[in-house]
Design a protein around this motif. Structure first.
Motif, PDB file in Angstrom:
ATOM      1  N   ASP A 160     -11.719  29.597 -17.144  1.00  0.00           N
ATOM      2  CA  ASP A 160     -10.469  30.348 -17.026  1.00  0.00           C
ATOM      3  C   ASP A 160      -9.691  29.988 -15.772  1.00  0.00           C
ATOM      4  O   ASP A 160      -8.475  29.808 -15.806  1.00  0.00           O
ATOM      5  N   SER A 161     -10.421  29.892 -14.677  1.00  0.00           N
ATOM      6  CA  SER A 161      -9.745  29.619 -13.416  1.00  0.00           C
ATOM      7  C   SER A 161      -9.011  28.271 -13.452  1.00  0.00           C
ATOM      8  O   SER A 161      -7.868  28.156 -13.024  1.00  0.00           O
ATOM      9  N   ASP A 162      -9.698  27.257 -13.997  1.00  0.00           N
ATOM     10  CA  ASP A 162      -9.064  25.944 -14.062  1.00  0.00           C
ATOM     11  C   ASP A 162      -7.916  25.929 -15.054  1.00  0.00           C
ATOM     12  O   ASP A 162      -6.881  25.284 -14.820  1.00  0.00           O
ATOM     13  N   LEU A 163      -8.090  26.640 -16.159  1.00  0.00           N
ATOM     14  CA  LEU A 163      -6.999  26.703 -17.132  1.00  0.00           C
ATOM     15  C   LEU A 163      -5.757  27.339 -16.512  1.00  0.00           C
ATOM     16  O   LEU A 163      -4.631  26.849 -16.687  1.00  0.00           O
ATOM     17  N   ASN A 164      -5.973  28.417 -15.769  1.00  0.00           N
ATOM     18  CA  ASN A 164      -4.832  29.057 -15.118  1.00  0.00           C
ATOM     19  C   ASN A 164      -4.152  28.111 -14.140  1.00  0.00           C
ATOM     20  O   ASN A 164      -2.925  28.074 -14.053  1.00  0.00           O
ATOM     21  N   MET A 165      -4.970  27.363 -13.439  1.00  0.00           N
ATOM     22  CA  MET A 165      -4.403  26.403 -12.498  1.00  0.00           C
ATOM     23  C   MET A 165      -3.528  25.389 -13.223  1.00  0.00           C
ATOM     24  O   MET A 165      -2.406  25.107 -12.812  1.00  0.00           O
ATOM     25  N   VAL A 166      -4.042  24.856 -14.328  1.00  0.00           N
ATOM     26  CA  VAL A 166      -3.273  23.879 -15.101  1.00  0.00           C
ATOM     27  C   VAL A 166      -1.956  24.495 -15.578  1.00  0.00           C
ATOM     28  O   VAL A 166      -0.879  23.897 -15.437  1.00  0.00           O
ATOM     29  N   CYS A 167      -2.035  25.704 -16.092  1.00  0.00           N
ATOM     30  CA  CYS A 167      -0.826  26.350 -16.618  1.00  0.00           C
ATOM     31  C   CYS A 167       0.175  26.640 -15.496  1.00  0.00           C
ATOM     32  O   CYS A 167       1.384  26.478 -15.676  1.00  0.00           O
ATOM     33  N   ASP A 168      -0.329  27.075 -14.343  1.00  0.00           N
ATOM     34  CA  ASP A 168       0.565  27.278 -13.203  1.00  0.00           C
ATOM     35  C   ASP A 168       1.321  26.003 -12.872  1.00  0.00           C
ATOM     36  O   ASP A 168       2.534  26.012 -12.685  1.00  0.00           O
ATOM     37  N   LEU A 169       0.587  24.914 -12.836  1.00  0.00           N
ATOM     38  CA  LEU A 169       1.229  23.653 -12.473  1.00  0.00           C
ATOM     39  C   LEU A 169       2.263  23.237 -13.522  1.00  0.00           C
ATOM     40  O   LEU A 169       3.330  22.724 -13.179  1.00  0.00           O
ATOM     41  N   VAL A 170       1.930  23.474 -14.790  1.00  0.00           N
ATOM     42  CA  VAL A 170       2.892  23.166 -15.853  1.00  0.00           C
ATOM     43  C   VAL A 170       4.184  23.949 -15.651  1.00  0.00           C
ATOM     44  O   VAL A 170       5.287  23.386 -15.656  1.00  0.00           O
ATOM     45  N   VAL A 171       4.024  25.253 -15.442  1.00  0.00           N
ATOM     46  CA  VAL A 171       5.215  26.090 -15.267  1.00  0.00           C
ATOM     47  C   VAL A 171       6.009  25.639 -14.045  1.00  0.00           C
ATOM     48  O   VAL A 171       7.241  25.564 -14.079  1.00  0.00           O
ATOM     49  N   ARG A 172       5.313  25.287 -12.979  1.00  0.00           N
ATOM     50  CA  ARG A 172       6.007  24.830 -11.782  1.00  0.00           C
ATOM     51  C   ARG A 172       6.740  23.517 -12.010  1.00  0.00           C
ATOM     52  O   ARG A 172       7.865  23.330 -11.540  1.00  0.00           O
ATOM     53  N   LEU A 231       1.122  30.968 -21.578  1.00  0.00           N
ATOM     54  CA  LEU A 231       0.796  29.574 -21.907  1.00  0.00           C
ATOM     55  C   LEU A 231      -0.719  29.379 -21.984  1.00  0.00           C
ATOM     56  O   LEU A 231      -1.230  28.718 -22.905  1.00  0.00           O
ATOM     57  N   ALA A 232      -1.439  30.003 -21.050  1.00  0.00           N
ATOM     58  CA  ALA A 232      -2.901  29.900 -21.066  1.00  0.00           C
ATOM     59  C   ALA A 232      -3.464  30.479 -22.362  1.00  0.00           C
ATOM     60  O   ALA A 232      -4.331  29.881 -23.008  1.00  0.00           O
ATOM     61  N   ASN A 233      -2.939  31.638 -22.766  1.00  0.00           N
ATOM     62  CA  ASN A 233      -3.380  32.225 -24.041  1.00  0.00           C
ATOM     63  C   ASN A 233      -3.162  31.268 -25.202  1.00  0.00           C
ATOM     64  O   ASN A 233      -4.038  31.061 -26.036  1.00  0.00           O
ATOM     65  N   ASP A 234      -1.966  30.697 -25.243  1.00  0.00           N
ATOM     66  CA  ASP A 234      -1.639  29.801 -26.353  1.00  0.00           C
ATOM     67  C   ASP A 234      -2.578  28.610 -26.385  1.00  0.00           C
ATOM     68  O   ASP A 234      -3.073  28.219 -27.451  1.00  0.00           O
ATOM     69  N   LEU A 235      -2.829  28.038 -25.238  1.00  0.00           N
ATOM     70  CA  LEU A 235      -3.692  26.851 -25.202  1.00  0.00           C
ATOM     71  C   LEU A 235      -5.115  27.209 -25.626  1.00  0.00           C
ATOM     72  O   LEU A 235      -5.766  26.449 -26.350  1.00  0.00           O
ATOM     73  N   ARG A 236      -5.572  28.376 -25.183  1.00  0.00           N
ATOM     74  CA  ARG A 236      -6.894  28.830 -25.612  1.00  0.00           C
ATOM     75  C   ARG A 236      -6.927  28.954 -27.137  1.00  0.00           C
ATOM     76  O   ARG A 236      -7.853  28.500 -27.800  1.00  0.00           O
ATOM     77  N   ARG A 237      -5.912  29.592 -27.667  1.00  0.00           N
ATOM     78  CA  ARG A 237      -5.866  29.839 -29.101  1.00  0.00           C
ATOM     79  C   ARG A 237      -5.846  28.524 -29.894  1.00  0.00           C
ATOM     80  O   ARG A 237      -6.485  28.399 -30.939  1.00  0.00           O
ATOM     81  N   LEU A 238      -5.134  27.554 -29.375  1.00  0.00           N
ATOM     82  CA  LEU A 238      -5.057  26.260 -30.074  1.00  0.00           C
ATOM     83  C   LEU A 238      -6.318  25.434 -29.847  1.00  0.00           C
ATOM     84  O   LEU A 238      -6.432  24.329 -30.371  1.00  0.00           O
ATOM     85  N   ARG A 239      -7.218  25.951 -29.044  1.00  0.00           N
ATOM     86  CA  ARG A 239      -8.501  25.285 -28.763  1.00  0.00           C
ATOM     87  C   ARG A 239      -8.284  23.873 -28.210  1.00  0.00           C
ATOM     88  O   ARG A 239      -9.008  22.932 -28.552  1.00  0.00           O
TER      89      ARG A 239
END
Lengths: 207, 207
Positions: B151-163, B136-144
């Motif tokens: 990176d750290s904050d993006l991963n946090m956001v994606c973790d929370l989304v998945v949870r 998910l983090a990759n996809d969001l990066r790609r979609l800009r």
DNA sequence: TGTACATCAGTGAACGCGCGTTCACTGATGTAC
DNA sequence: TGTACATCAGTGAACGCGCGTTCACTGATGTAC
């Protein structure tokens, strides 16, 4: 009228419930526990079981009741610790983590029960979480931290907060109880989740 | 009564795994299933079990592998459906919900496994979730869509989304499979969680 | 007051049953020569 | 090419064991009178 307890009240009953909890704490799943196994762990004869419970499901339900007490105590302490608004989140998470550490078997049982066999246990746990969420909504209203949110949106925010915290339960139970480093990481991560949610809530436009 | 014995390779193996899954789908907990019970459900003789699995834990681990396939298929479909950015969340949640509906027993097994007896099963599920989050983090990066996040904050956001999505699993499994009304409510609520998280992410200040 | 009785938690023996697992066997298929 | 053999998946019988549950019993305690 006042039927008084005869023996040492509920001594064996407590021993049985504690034995089941201990087995769960040792890594067993509640659904796979047997009556003989629990009585063996409790150090009583198998027949004693039936003096207090109809079957293992019954014991599970009574464990949920005690679980409720543990959770209420935790909520009360969380409220008492919420000194200042800006530290509210990290302190609440810290309270949660320390309660999980102190009652590991109970929270293991709770995590198992969420997807367990017994619908009744599931219901009880879900209703505990709903209660948490609504109490949190009350508190936030009272602190006037969320005046721009309507009730529906506030409830949504609180639900998500409770879920974010609850979902750190598997993480906490997964790491070794005395792995302070990992535990700290989970605590910090969960706090950041809450901060992110509140940034979202602060910028949320109701309606 | 002369039935041919040698069948398609893996046929009985599949029958056994499906039987275990069916029992879980009927409300049983995987941890409480027995070998004889599973073979009975599969319509084979108990000894056949040992031709394919060492014990029930082994069968569980192999179920996790299949679960992985189901999840990967779901992720691929989610990507394919992500037509426009603004519908991305609701469509992703809808894909998730429909996969849960279509593979109810699998997701029941997954929900049980998260707090189950087998550490290996827990690990496998956790690693699936981590994989989801990083994709998910990759996809969001790609979609800009998240250029202001490190990176750290993006991963946090994606973790929370998945949870947040994963935590709707107990809700979905709790309601009756054909209760479209409740299912819609859960779908909408989960979508709102994601929207709230992304409002938070959009207003999050990295560093 | 003492005494008789009811109530109840805990015990040990016993039951029938289903469990996991082992074993020797059967027959179909793949393969070497 | 045919054939002998190894391999493998499936079978039924059998085992010992632990399970859930029932039963009659024991002894402590509360209550009625």
């Amino acid at each position: 009228m006042t039927q008084k307890q005869r023996r040492k009240p509920g001594e064996t009953r407590d021993k049985l419930m504690r034995a089941a909890l201990d087995l769960v704490g040792k890594g067993r799943h509640f659904a796979s526990l047997g009556i003989r196994e629990v009585t063996r762990q409790a150090g009583v004869v198998p027949t004693s079981f039936y003096r207090h419970f109809r079957n293992m499901d019954d014991l599970g339900l009574q464990l949920v009741d005690e679980l409720g007490l543990v959770l209420r105590r935790m909520m009360r302490e969380t409220r008492a610790n919420a000194s200042q608004a800006e530290k509210l989140m990290s302190e609440s998470v810290a309270t949660f983590v320390s309660h999980v550490q102190a009652n590991r078997s109970f929270f293991l049982f709770m995590a198992q029960g969420m997807a367990g066999e017994s619908r009744a246990v599931q219901d009880a746990i879900r209703s505990e979480m709903r209660f948490f969420s609504s109490e949190l909504a009350n508190d936030l209203r009272r602190l006037r931290l969320v005046d721009h949110l309507n009730d529906s949106d506030l409830n949504m925010v609180c639900d998500l907060v409770v879920r974010a915290v609850a979902f750190s339960l598997p993480d906490l139970l997964w790491v070794s109880p005395d792995d302070g480093y990992q535990t700290d990481l989970i605590r910090e991560q969960t706090t950041r989740y809450l901060q992110l949610i509140f940034v979202g809530a602060a910028n949320w436009k109701s309606q």
